[in-house]
Design an enzyme around this catalytic site. Structure first.
Site, PDB file in Angstrom:
ATOM      1  N   TYR A  19      -4.604   3.576   6.348  1.00 48.46           N
ATOM      2  CA  TYR A  19      -5.130   2.637   7.348  1.00 48.46           C
ATOM      3  C   TYR A  19      -6.390   3.190   8.015  1.00 48.46           C
ATOM      4  CZ  TYR A  19      -0.834  -0.066   7.054  1.00 48.46           C
ATOM      5  OH  TYR A  19       0.198  -0.836   6.603  1.00 48.46           O
ATOM      6  N   LYS A  58       0.844  -1.191   0.000  1.00 47.87           N
ATOM      7  CA  LYS A  58       0.000   0.000   0.000  1.00 47.87           C
ATOM      8  C   LYS A  58       0.879   1.241   0.000  1.00 47.87           C
ATOM      9  CE  LYS A  58       0.770   1.843   3.367  1.00 47.87           C
ATOM     10  NZ  LYS A  58       2.012   2.317   4.067  1.00 47.87           N
TER      11      LYS A  58
HETATM   12  P1  NDP Z   1      12.319   1.892   2.251  1.00 50.20           P
HETATM   13  O1  NDP Z   1      12.723   3.225   1.782  1.00 50.20           O
HETATM   14  O2  NDP Z   1      12.842   1.407   3.545  1.00 50.20           O
HETATM   15  O3  NDP Z   1      12.731   0.781   1.163  1.00 50.20           O
HETATM   16  C1  NDP Z   1      12.435   0.919  -0.194  1.00 50.20           C
HETATM   17  C2  NDP Z   1      13.411   0.087  -0.986  1.00 50.20           C
HETATM   18  O4  NDP Z   1      13.095   0.218  -2.368  1.00 50.20           O
HETATM   19  C3  NDP Z   1      14.867   0.561  -0.899  1.00 50.20           C
HETATM   20  O5  NDP Z   1      15.551   0.038   0.222  1.00 50.20           O
HETATM   21  C4  NDP Z   1      15.458   0.042  -2.190  1.00 50.20           C
HETATM   22  O6  NDP Z   1      15.757  -1.332  -2.047  1.00 50.20           O
HETATM   23  C5  NDP Z   1      14.274   0.126  -3.152  1.00 50.20           C
HETATM   24  N1  NDP Z   1      14.388   1.273  -4.060  1.00 50.20           N
HETATM   25  C6  NDP Z   1      14.508   1.181  -5.399  1.00 50.20           C
HETATM   26  N2  NDP Z   1      14.595   2.397  -5.946  1.00 50.20           N
HETATM   27  C7  NDP Z   1      14.535   3.281  -4.946  1.00 50.20           C
HETATM   28  C8  NDP Z   1      14.604   4.687  -4.894  1.00 50.20           C
HETATM   29  N3  NDP Z   1      14.730   5.446  -6.010  1.00 50.20           N
HETATM   30  N4  NDP Z   1      14.546   5.292  -3.693  1.00 50.20           N
HETATM   31  C9  NDP Z   1      14.394   4.582  -2.568  1.00 50.20           C
HETATM   32  N5  NDP Z   1      14.328   3.225  -2.554  1.00 50.20           N
HETATM   33  C10 NDP Z   1      14.402   2.585  -3.742  1.00 50.20           C
HETATM   34  O7  NDP Z   1      10.728   1.842   2.220  1.00 50.20           O
HETATM   35  P2  NDP Z   1       9.753   0.895   3.042  1.00 50.20           P
HETATM   36  O8  NDP Z   1      10.278  -0.479   3.044  1.00 50.20           O
HETATM   37  O9  NDP Z   1       9.419   1.527   4.329  1.00 50.20           O
HETATM   38  O10 NDP Z   1       8.431   0.992   2.134  1.00 50.20           O
HETATM   39  C11 NDP Z   1       8.319   0.320   0.894  1.00 50.20           C
HETATM   40  C12 NDP Z   1       6.840   0.174   0.535  1.00 50.20           C
HETATM   41  O11 NDP Z   1       6.206  -0.609   1.519  1.00 50.20           O
HETATM   42  C13 NDP Z   1       6.068   1.491   0.476  1.00 50.20           C
HETATM   43  O12 NDP Z   1       5.141   1.439  -0.559  1.00 50.20           O
HETATM   44  C14 NDP Z   1       5.361   1.555   1.821  1.00 50.20           C
HETATM   45  O13 NDP Z   1       4.150   2.290   1.770  1.00 50.20           O
HETATM   46  C15 NDP Z   1       5.108   0.087   2.085  1.00 50.20           C
HETATM   47  N6  NDP Z   1       5.051  -0.204   3.522  1.00 50.20           N
HETATM   48  C16 NDP Z   1       4.006  -0.919   3.993  1.00 50.20           C
HETATM   49  C17 NDP Z   1       3.906  -1.208   5.329  1.00 50.20           C
HETATM   50  C18 NDP Z   1       2.761  -1.999   5.836  1.00 50.20           C
HETATM   51  O14 NDP Z   1       2.556  -2.025   7.049  1.00 50.20           O
HETATM   52  N7  NDP Z   1       2.006  -2.682   4.991  1.00 50.20           N
HETATM   53  C19 NDP Z   1       4.902  -0.737   6.285  1.00 50.20           C
HETATM   54  C20 NDP Z   1       6.009  -0.051   5.671  1.00 50.20           C
HETATM   55  C21 NDP Z   1       6.063   0.206   4.337  1.00 50.20           C
HETATM   56  P3  NDP Z   1      17.061  -1.986  -2.731  1.00 50.20           P
HETATM   57  O15 NDP Z   1      18.218  -1.325  -2.072  1.00 50.20           O
HETATM   58  O16 NDP Z   1      16.900  -3.418  -2.404  1.00 50.20           O
HETATM   59  O17 NDP Z   1      16.969  -1.688  -4.206  1.00 50.20           O
END
Ligand code: NDP
Length: 377
Positions: A224, A139
């Protein structure tokens, strides 16, 4: 890794019976242990190894019965190495964003789970569907309604299932809030108030970048509150009025810092919600004709608490993400529709677009045309 305990205490209220039986149906009470690299049911590839994939989804995939962590997609080579070691992922199941489409030829991967920044969801869901994989998308589903339609169309065309990471539909306290409201256990719901907020003031985070996030806290945690407002009733709102109540507009700039929304449901029933990056909150409060209930915290990964006008609720602690992913795998195996299918993500994006429209024009807006998707318990 040892399977964690799913039950920390016994369900004591009537709602617990429903929840416990559905958990048993999902096969999460066997008590067996699982290990990294052990194949169990369908293979899942996580795309984007950020904080949610690292802290929640990968650990949850060590507890699932119907699926397991089979592959990863990352733009960071050091993560590819450390994850491969930690989770025993073979080199041929490790992809980056450029060679991702080659996943089409990988029989180990059945489900692709998109955990990227919001603006990247549409592209990768569509590429995953075109590669012939079932998809879970975090989401918010996308950053606008039209992209949601493209994602749904791509999955339909590929005859693959699409679900959204709405973990709280598998969480006992939230399921109880649904049961109390939808089944009118204490009469009709008269009003509700929901809030989810946390302080965020780090400009380097993509969550504060309008292009990548699509908006502010509404896109992140406010969704949420939209969800709980709807699933508490099992009904769709007919109109809404939103107000941007950001205190520090200079800091938040193009995204909202705080947002208040009033919903109207059929028969003039009202609901309110608030989301913010300028304060903390995490609750759902519901008033019905003959009683009331409240969850606080309502939306966390664990430690949820709830009470009705009669006293505290008591439900088992579960791993929401494990239940959510196992349910999706089970839907694929049984060819059933997910209770949190793509169309529900699109419904919420319809509402989000209308919230921003109302806040921009300073007037109530109709929700005519809202996709008629509900999870009824
Ligand atoms: P983060 O910023 O921690 O991680 C995102 C990951 O995406 C990065 O670590 C990287 O992984 C990859 N990535 C690829 N391109 C980019 C870019 N240009 N900039 C930043 N990151 C990039 O985010 P979250 O894990 O917190 O969130 C990811 C998704 O999950 C969102 O859509 C968020 O809304 C959702 N979410 C849902 C939750 C829930 O409870 N259901 C809780 C938290 C988040 P890599 O280094 O491996 O390429």
């Amino acid at each position: 890794m040892k399977r964690r305990h799913f039950i920390s205490n016994t369900a004591k209220s009537t709602g617990g019976v429903i929840v416990a039986s559905s958990l048993t149906t999902l096969g999460l009470f066997s008590g067996s242990s699982s290990r990294a690299g052990e194949k169990r049911g369908l293979g899942v590839a996580l795309v984007g190894l950020g904080s949610y994939a690292t802290g929640q989804l990968a650990p949850a995939l060590q507890m699932t019965e119907n699926c397991y962590l089979a592959g990863i997609v990352t733009g960071t080579p050091s993560k590819a190495d450390s994850w491969s070691d930690q989770y025993d992922i073979p080199a041929e199941n490790v992809y980056n964003y450029q060679n991702f489409d080659g996943i089409a030829d990988n029989d180990d991967i059945d489900i692709v789970y998109i955990v990227l920044p919001n603006s990247m969801h549409a592209e990768f869901v569509i590429r995953a569907a075109q590669a012939g994989k079932h998809v879970i998308c975090e989401k918010p589903m996308a950053t606008n309604y039209e992209d949601c339609q493209r994602m749904i169309d791509a999955c339909r065309k590929a005859e693959k299932k699409l679900s959204i990471g709405y973990r709280l539909h598998f969480e006992p306290y939230n399921l109880e809030a649904m049961r109390l409201g939808q089944q009118q256990i204490y009469g009709k719901v008269l009003e509700s108030d929901a809030g989810f907020a946390f302080p965020l003031r780090d400009k380097s985070r993509w969550r504060l970048d309008k292009e990548m996030a699509g908006g502010g806290p509404l896109m992140d945690v406010g969704i949420y509150a939209i969800q709980s407002t709807i699933y508490t009733r099992g009904q769709l709102p007919v109109s809404l009025e939103a107000m941007d109540t950001t205190v520090d507009k200079a800091f938040y700039g193009a995204v909202e810092g705080t947002l208040d929304v009033k919903f109207e449901f059929p028969a003039g029933i009202k609901a309110t919600m608030r989301t913010s990056y300028e304060e903390s909150s995490n609750y759902l409060k519901v008033q019905a004709q003959e009683g009331s209930w409240e969850l606080a915290p309502a939306y966390s990964y664990g430690g949820l608490k709830g009470q009705t006008h009669l006293g505290p609720m008591s439900f088992p602690a579960v791993n929401q993400q494990a239940l959510q992913m196992d349910d999706f795998a089970s839907c694929i195996l049984k060819d059933k529709q997910s209770i949190v299918r793509g169309e529900m993500g699109q419904r919420d994006m319809f509402i989000i677009d209308k919230i921003y429209e109302s806040a921009a024009i300073g007037k109530p807006v109709s929700l005519k045309g809202i996709p008629n998707i509900l999870h009824l318990v």
